[in-house]
Design a protein around this motif. Structure first.
Motif, short mmCIF file in Angstrom:
data_model
loop_
_atom_site.label_atom_id
_atom_site.label_comp_id
_atom_site.label_asym_id
_atom_site.label_seq_id
_atom_site.Cartn_x
_atom_site.Cartn_y
_atom_site.Cartn_z
N ALA A 269 0.82 -1.21 0.00
CA ALA A 269 0.00 0.00 0.00
C ALA A 269 0.86 1.26 0.00
O ALA A 269 0.57 2.22 -0.74
CB ALA A 269 -0.94 -0.01 1.21
N LEU A 270 1.92 1.28 0.80
CA LEU A 270 2.78 2.47 0.85
C LEU A 270 3.55 2.65 -0.46
O LEU A 270 3.68 3.77 -0.96
CB LEU A 270 3.76 2.35 2.02
N LEU A 271 4.08 1.56 -1.02
CA LEU A 271 4.80 1.67 -2.28
C LEU A 271 3.89 2.18 -3.40
O LEU A 271 4.26 3.07 -4.18
CB LEU A 271 5.39 0.31 -2.66
N LEU A 272 2.69 1.62 -3.46
CA LEU A 272 1.75 2.03 -4.52
C LEU A 272 1.22 3.43 -4.28
O LEU A 272 0.96 4.18 -5.22
CB LEU A 272 0.61 1.02 -4.61
N SER A 273 1.06 3.80 -3.01
CA SER A 273 0.62 5.16 -2.69
C SER A 273 1.65 6.18 -3.16
O SER A 273 1.30 7.24 -3.70
CB SER A 273 0.37 5.30 -1.19
N ALA A 274 2.94 5.86 -2.96
CA ALA A 274 4.00 6.76 -3.44
C ALA A 274 3.95 6.87 -4.96
O ALA A 274 4.17 7.95 -5.53
CB ALA A 274 5.36 6.24 -2.99
N GLY A 275 3.66 5.76 -5.64
CA GLY A 275 3.56 5.80 -7.09
C GLY A 275 2.38 6.63 -7.56
O GLY A 275 2.49 7.39 -8.54
N VAL A 276 1.25 6.52 -6.88
CA VAL A 276 0.06 7.30 -7.26
C VAL A 276 0.32 8.79 -7.05
O VAL A 276 -0.08 9.63 -7.88
CB VAL A 276 -1.16 6.82 -6.45
N ARG A 277 1.00 9.15 -5.97
CA ARG A 277 1.21 10.56 -5.67
C ARG A 277 2.15 11.23 -6.67
O ARG A 277 2.10 12.46 -6.84
CB ARG A 277 1.78 10.70 -4.26
N ARG A 278 3.03 10.46 -7.29
CA ARG A 278 3.96 11.10 -8.24
C ARG A 278 3.34 11.30 -9.63
O ARG A 278 3.96 11.91 -10.50
CB ARG A 278 5.23 10.26 -8.37
N LEU A 279 2.14 10.77 -9.86
CA LEU A 279 1.50 10.94 -11.16
C LEU A 279 1.09 12.40 -11.36
O LEU A 279 0.64 13.07 -10.44
CB LEU A 279 0.27 10.04 -11.28
N ASP A 280 1.25 12.88 -12.58
CA ASP A 280 0.93 14.27 -12.92
C ASP A 280 -0.59 14.46 -12.89
O ASP A 280 -1.32 13.78 -13.61
CB ASP A 280 1.48 14.58 -14.31
#
Length: 274
Positions: free
Chosen positions: A160-171
Motif C-alpha cells: 500500500a505504501l509503495l503504490l501510494s507513493a507511485g500514485v502521488r507522483r502521477l501528474d
C-alpha cells in the motif's frame, strides 16, 4: 590509476563477499544435487535421478505446487488491496507495522486467532455464521489458504505504501485530460493510474512472490507442513530432507528447482514492469 580501474577496485570487496557467500553455496548445492549423499559418509553419483525423483514423486512435487498457490495469496491479495488503499485512502506508515512483526511471532499470534476457539471463529459465531467455523490451520481444505492470509496480512501495508507513493507522483494534468475526454473514475484508473504505477506494482509482485516462494518460518510455526502435507512448501521440505531424512542430494535438487521457480516467476514480472 584510471577511473575504470578505480571503480573495479571499489566494488571488488563486495564482489568477493558475494562470490563467497552467495555464488559458491549455489554452486555447491547444484553439485550436491547430482549425488546421493547423507551429509556425512561417501557420496554416490546419480546424475539427474534426484531431479527425476522430485518431479515424479507426488509428495515431493506438492511443495512446488503449494509454493505457486502461495504466490497468488502473498502477491495477489496485497497488491490488489494495496492498490485499492493507495487510490482511495492514501495509507500512512502505520500499515507497515505488520511487516515489522517477526514472522515467528506473527505465526504464533495467528495460530491462536485461527484456532477452533479463536477470535475468528467467535466473530463468525457472533454474526450467525457458526456453521462455517473450524480449526482453519488444522483442516486440510483451508490450511494453505489460512497461511496465505497470514502472508497477505504481513505484506499488504508495504504494498500500500509503495503504490501510494507511485500514485502521488502521477501528474494531475493526466487526470484532468482524462476528465476532459469524458473518462469516468474507472476509466481514469485503467488508463492513467494503472499504467502509471506499473513499476511499483512490479516491485510489489517481486517482493511478495519471493516471500511466498521462500516461506518457511510462518509455515513451520503454524502447521509444520500439515495436515497431511497440505501446507508443505519447498523450504520446509528441503529442511526435512536434509536434516531429518539425511537425503542431502534430494534436498539440493529440490532447492535448485526452487531457484528455477523463483527465476521463472520473477523474470517475467521484471520484464513487464519495464
Amino acid at each position: 590509476m584510471t577511473p575504470r580501474l578505480a571503480g573495479w577496485l571499489f566494488v571488488l570487496p563486495a564482489l568477493a563477499v558475494y562470490g563467497v557467500f552467495v555464488l559458491r553455496p549455489l554452486a555447491l548445492v547444484a553439485q550436491y544435487s547430482l549425488y546421493r549423499w547423507d551429509g556425512v559418509g561417501p557420496s554416490t553419483w546419480v546424475g539427474w535421478d534426484n531431479y527425476a525423483a522430485v518431479l515424479t514423486d507426488p509428495d515431493l512435487r506438492r511443495p512446488l505446487v503449494n509454493a505457486l498457490l502461495l504466490v497468488v495469496a502473498f502477491a495477489g491479495g496485497p497488491v490488489v488491496l494495496g492498490l485499492a488503499l493507495a487510490v482511495v485512502v492514501r495509507p500512512g506508515p502505520v500499515l507497515v507495522l505488520p511487516q515489522a512483526v517477526p514472522p515467528v511471532a506473527a505465526g504464533l499470534a495467528w495460530s491462536v486467532l485461527l484456532s477452533s476457539t479463536g477470535a475468528v471463529n467467535r466473530a463468525l459465531d457472533a454474526v450467525g455464521l457458526g456453521g462455517v467455523t473450524r480449526a482453519w490451520l488444522g483442516d486440510s481444505a483451508t490450511a494453505l489458504a489460512a497461511v496465505g492470509v497470514i502472508g497477505a496480512w504481513a505484506l499488504v501495508g508495504l504494498c500500500a505504501l509503495l503504490l501510494s507513493a507511485g500514485v502521488r507522483r502521477l501528474d494531475p494534468a493526466l487526470y484532468e485530460a482524462a476528465r476532459l475526454d469524458g473518462a469516468g473514475r474507472w476509466r481514469e484508473f485503467r488508463a492513467v493510474t494503472l499504467p502509471g504505477v506499473r513499476r511499483e506494482i512490479g516491485v510489489c509482485v517481486v517482493v511478495t512472490s519471493l516471500a511466498a516462494l521462500s516461506s518457511f518460518d510462518v509455515v513451520y510455526v503454524t502447521t509444520r507442513g500439515g495436515p497431511g502435507g497440505a501446507t508443505a512448501v519447498p523450504a520446509l521440505e528441503v529442511f526435512h530432507l536434509a536434516f531429518t531424512q539425511r537425503e542431502v542430494g534430494l534436498a539440493s535438487a529440490l532447492a535448485v528447482l526452487l531457484v528455477v521457480l523463483v527465476l521463472g516467476v520473477v523474470a517475467p514480472v521484471l520484464r513487464w514492469s519495464r
